[in-house]
Design an enzyme around this catalytic site. Structure first.
Site, PDB file in Angstrom:
ATOM      1  N   HIS A  46       0.850  -1.183   0.000  1.00 58.96           N
ATOM      2  CA  HIS A  46       0.000   0.000   0.000  1.00 58.96           C
ATOM      3  C   HIS A  46       0.888   1.234   0.000  1.00 58.96           C
ATOM      4  CE1 HIS A  46      -0.249   0.781   4.642  1.00 58.96           C
ATOM      5  NE2 HIS A  46       0.901   0.248   4.331  1.00 58.96           N
ATOM      6  N   ASP A  95      -4.825 -10.543   0.113  1.00 60.45           N
ATOM      7  CA  ASP A  95      -3.517 -11.196   0.080  1.00 60.45           C
ATOM      8  C   ASP A  95      -2.841 -11.004  -1.270  1.00 60.45           C
ATOM      9  OD1 ASP A  95      -1.390 -12.675   1.131  1.00 60.45           O
ATOM     10  OD2 ASP A  95      -2.209 -14.568   0.404  1.00 60.45           O
ATOM     11  N   GLU A 101       0.220  -4.534  11.776  1.00 65.44           N
ATOM     12  CA  GLU A 101       0.939  -4.127  10.567  1.00 65.44           C
ATOM     13  C   GLU A 101       2.413  -4.530  10.667  1.00 65.44           C
ATOM     14  OE1 GLU A 101       0.041  -0.397   7.975  1.00 65.44           O
ATOM     15  OE2 GLU A 101       1.503   0.175   9.500  1.00 65.44           O
TER      16      GLU A 101
END
Length: 143
Positions: free
Chosen positions: A20, A83, A132
C-alpha cells in the site's frame, strides 16, 4: 444452584501480505510526505489479523462457533480480497480511503460484521486486530 450463561471469546489468527501507499489524494504530494513520512511511498507488510467472536457455548455442540466456518469466512471475505494485492488499487473500498492500518481494520470489520455464517451461530463479532508490524496494531471492538 443457578448457572449463569458463560460468555466465551473465540479468536482466529490469519496472515496476509499486501502493499500500500499511505496517501490522501486530496492533498499534495509534499503534504502527504510531511504527514506520512516514508509511508507515503509504496511499500508492503506481512499483516497478522486476529478476529474474535463472542457468545455463549452451544450446549449441544460444546462450541461457540465452528472454527472451520470462521476460517472459510476469513478466507473468502478478507484473504482472497487482500492477500498479495496492492490495497489502494486492487481493493475498491480503498479507492476513496487512506489505506492506514486503522482503515484496514475497519474494512475487515465491515466485511465480516454482516456475514450470515457468523450471525447464524450464537457468535457475534467482537474484535478485529490488524498487526501491521510486530510493534504496532489497530483494534476495532464491539462496544
Amino acid at each position: 444452584m443457578c448457572e449463569r450463561p458463560k460468555v466465551v471469546y473465540l479468536t482466529r489468527k490469519e496472515h496476509f501480505s499486501a502493499a500500500h501507499c499511505i496517501n490522501n489524494p486530496h492533498i499534495t504530494k509534499e503534504e502527504n510526505a510531511e504527514l506520512y513520512g516514508k509511508c507515503a511511498n509504496e511499500h508492503g507488510h506481512n499483516y497478522t489479523i486476529e478476529v474474535t467472536v463472542k457468545g455463549e457455548i452451544n450446549p449441544v455442540t460444546g462450541m461457540l462457533m465452528n472454527l472451520a466456518d470462521l476460517k472459510v469466512v476469513l478466507q473468502e471475505k478478507v484473504l482472497n480480497v487482500m492477500d498479495h494485492k496492492f490495497i489502494d488499487k486492487d481493493v475498491p473500498y480503498f479507492h476513496s480511503r487512506v489505506s492506514s492500518m486503522e482503515n484496514i481494520a475497519a474494512f475487515i470489520w465491515d466485511q465480516l460484521s454482516g456475514d450470515p455464517r457468523i450471525a447464524s451461530s450464537s457468535a457475534k463479532l467482537h474484535e478485529v486486530i490488524v498487526h501491521e508490524t510486530d510493534k504496532q496494531c489497530a483494534t476495532i471492538r464491539d462496544q
